[in-house]
Write an enzyme that holds these catalytic residues in place. Structure first.
Site, short mmCIF file in Angstrom:
data_model
loop_
_atom_site.label_atom_id
_atom_site.label_comp_id
_atom_site.label_asym_id
_atom_site.label_seq_id
_atom_site.Cartn_x
_atom_site.Cartn_y
_atom_site.Cartn_z
N LYS A 64 0.79 -1.23 0.00
CA LYS A 64 0.00 0.00 0.00
C LYS A 64 0.83 1.28 0.00
O LYS A 64 0.31 2.36 0.30
CB LYS A 64 -1.00 0.04 1.17
CG LYS A 64 -1.84 -1.20 1.36
CD LYS A 64 -2.29 -1.83 0.08
CE LYS A 64 -3.36 -1.06 -0.66
NZ LYS A 64 -3.60 -1.70 -1.99
N ALA A 65 2.10 1.17 -0.37
CA ALA A 65 2.95 2.37 -0.37
C ALA A 65 2.87 3.15 -1.69
O ALA A 65 3.50 4.20 -1.82
CB ALA A 65 4.39 1.97 -0.10
N GLY A 66 2.09 2.64 -2.65
CA GLY A 66 2.06 3.30 -3.96
C GLY A 66 2.78 2.48 -5.02
O GLY A 66 3.28 3.03 -6.01
N THR A 68 1.59 0.38 -7.31
CA THR A 68 0.95 0.43 -8.62
C THR A 68 1.25 1.76 -9.32
O THR A 68 1.52 1.81 -10.52
CB THR A 68 -0.58 0.27 -8.46
OG1 THR A 68 -0.80 -0.80 -7.53
CG2 THR A 68 -1.26 -0.04 -9.77
N HIS A 125 6.97 -7.35 -2.40
CA HIS A 125 6.73 -6.73 -1.09
C HIS A 125 7.70 -7.31 -0.06
O HIS A 125 7.53 -7.10 1.14
CB HIS A 125 5.30 -7.01 -0.61
CG HIS A 125 4.24 -6.25 -1.35
ND1 HIS A 125 4.39 -4.95 -1.75
CD2 HIS A 125 2.99 -6.61 -1.74
CE1 HIS A 125 3.29 -4.54 -2.37
NE2 HIS A 125 2.44 -5.53 -2.38
N SER A 155 -4.71 2.30 4.60
CA SER A 155 -4.86 1.75 3.25
C SER A 155 -4.84 0.22 3.28
O SER A 155 -5.65 -0.45 2.62
CB SER A 155 -3.73 2.29 2.36
OG SER A 155 -3.88 1.83 1.05
N TYR A 210 6.07 8.18 -0.97
CA TYR A 210 4.72 8.46 -1.48
C TYR A 210 4.38 9.94 -1.30
O TYR A 210 3.83 10.58 -2.19
CB TYR A 210 3.72 7.56 -0.74
CG TYR A 210 2.28 7.71 -1.18
CD1 TYR A 210 1.74 6.88 -2.15
CD2 TYR A 210 1.44 8.66 -0.59
CE1 TYR A 210 0.40 7.00 -2.53
CE2 TYR A 210 0.11 8.78 -0.97
CZ TYR A 210 -0.40 7.95 -1.94
OH TYR A 210 -1.72 8.07 -2.32
N SER A 245 -1.88 10.30 -12.89
CA SER A 245 -2.59 10.97 -11.80
C SER A 245 -3.56 9.96 -11.18
O SER A 245 -3.95 8.97 -11.83
CB SER A 245 -3.37 12.18 -12.32
OG SER A 245 -4.47 11.72 -13.08
N PHE A 272 -9.84 -0.48 -5.25
CA PHE A 272 -8.38 -0.57 -5.11
C PHE A 272 -7.81 0.85 -5.11
O PHE A 272 -6.99 1.22 -4.28
CB PHE A 272 -7.77 -1.40 -6.25
CG PHE A 272 -6.27 -1.39 -6.17
CD1 PHE A 272 -5.61 -2.29 -5.36
CD2 PHE A 272 -5.52 -0.45 -6.88
CE1 PHE A 272 -4.22 -2.25 -5.24
CE2 PHE A 272 -4.14 -0.41 -6.77
CZ PHE A 272 -3.50 -1.32 -5.95
N ARG A 274 -8.51 3.80 -3.92
CA ARG A 274 -9.47 4.18 -2.88
C ARG A 274 -9.54 5.70 -2.71
O ARG A 274 -10.55 6.31 -3.03
CB ARG A 274 -9.07 3.48 -1.57
CG ARG A 274 -10.09 3.47 -0.47
CD ARG A 274 -9.48 2.82 0.78
NE ARG A 274 -8.30 3.54 1.24
CZ ARG A 274 -8.31 4.53 2.11
NH1 ARG A 274 -9.44 4.92 2.67
NH2 ARG A 274 -7.19 5.17 2.47
N GLY A 276 -6.10 7.78 -2.37
CA GLY A 276 -4.86 8.33 -2.92
C GLY A 276 -4.45 9.66 -2.30
O GLY A 276 -4.02 10.57 -3.01
#
Ligand code: A3P
Length: 312
Positions: A64-66, A68, A125, A155, A210, A245, A272, A274, A276
């Site tokens: 969940k750190a960014g 993607t 991860h 997150s 992030y 973005s 997913f 959610r 940001g």
């Protein structure tokens, strides 16, 4: 040069074939003290022995750190802003998930990687200590993205509700305690961010945040370009900025995970993509949860030069 990751086999079909119960909430099993989902722990020997190639590019994060977001930025940079090329496949096909293991017929991350032509785009991860040694022997480039603990916890809590392979997160109150103890898949946030921080000068690692990406995305995109040895015009940087973005990625079926079956990732109530944002934790932490968190945080991060921003 061949489009990186273009040679990765598309296993999306096999995901559709798996019966719903197959993915259901795998228990966590410790691997060298780090809790991992059982199918990963069972295949650990093979993961540990994975053979990296010198031109593999690894993106590493605590969940969940960014991840993607960084994956899409990297793919855009590699393809010099050609978003038709980045739209060739969903993000989980373009980047192989090193350690992931699902029951058959879904191929494991390693199965996919072994069948992928170089240069390969890889994500993980895994904490630094568990990354297969061959990545360091082959001197691979690694981009690590870290996110502040409180937003990561919020997150991850929402993600574990919708990702049916993860253990049930329970209530938010229970989750805060679990997060501080590191009792979730991929273990402790503290050990993860600190382990990679302490390793950043030993290898070719770009350590990013992030919060910095949110604050000035183009500045961070330029850092990644430099690291990857890509000199792109400001027009291309602007195009990448727009394309990556939050709003664009939320709408883009190649980045919003809408192609993953809902039996695995149920986005009916929580997306997913959610929120940001930096600072959403303020909408979730009670005063007492925040106090407990801050006390533990101070102890765990004491003596480190690693600092985070929880607001920008
Ligand atoms: P939230 O749950 O806080 O919204 P990962 O890819 O590592 O699983 O991380 C997912 C988190 O990154 C989610 O955070 C998601 O919304 C956020 N995210 C994904 N793409 C983003 C973007 N382009 N800009 C900002 N945040 C993004």
């Amino acid at each position: 040069m061949e489009t990186p990751g273009a040679g990765s086999p598309d296993f999306s079909e096999s995901l559709q074939q798996v019966p719903e119960a197959t993915f259901y909430r795998f228990p966590l099993v410790p691997v060298h003290g780090v809790p991992l989902m059982k199918p990963i722990a069972t295949s650990w020997e093979r993961i540990e022995k994975f053979q990296a190639r010198p031109d593999d590019l690894l993106i590493a994060t605590y969940p969940k750190a960014g991840t993607t977001w960084m994956q899409e930025i990297v793919d855009c940079i590699m393809n010099e802003g050609d978003v038709e090329k980045t739209g060739r496949a969903p993000i989980h096909v373009r980047f192989s998930f090193l350690e992931i293991c699902f029951p058959p017929p879904v191929p494991s991350g390693i199965d996919v990687l072994e069948a992928t032509a170089s240069p390969r785009l890889v994500r993980t991860h895994l904490p630094y200590e568990l990354v297969p040694e061959s990545f360091w022997q082959q001197k691979c480039k690694v981009i690590y993205v870290a996110r502040n603990a409180k937003d990561s916890a919020v997150s991850y809590y929402h993600f574990e509700q919708i990702n049916k392979t993860h253990p049930d997160p329970g209530t938010w109150d229970e989750y805060v305690v679990k997060f501080l103890k590191g009792e979730m898949a991929w273990g402790s946030w503290f050990s993860h961010v600190l382990g990679w921080w302490n390793a950043r000068d030993k290898h070719d690692i770009l350590y990013l945040f992030y919060e910095d990406m949110k604050e000035d995305p183009k500045r961070e995109i330029r850092k990644v370009m430099k690291f990857l040895g890509k000199d792109l015009s400001e027009d291309v940087v602007e195009k990448i900025h727009q394309h990556t973005s939050f709003t664009a990625m939320k709408e883009n079926p190649m980045t919003n995970y809408s192609s993953v079956p809902s039996s695995l990732l149920d986005q009916s109530e929580v997306s997913f993509m959610r929120k940001g944002e930096v600072g959403d934790w303020m909408n979730h932490f009670t005063e007492s949860q925040n106090k407990i968190f801050d006390e533990e945080y101070r102890k765990r991060m004491e003596g480190s030069t690693l600092t985070f921003r929880c607001k920008i």
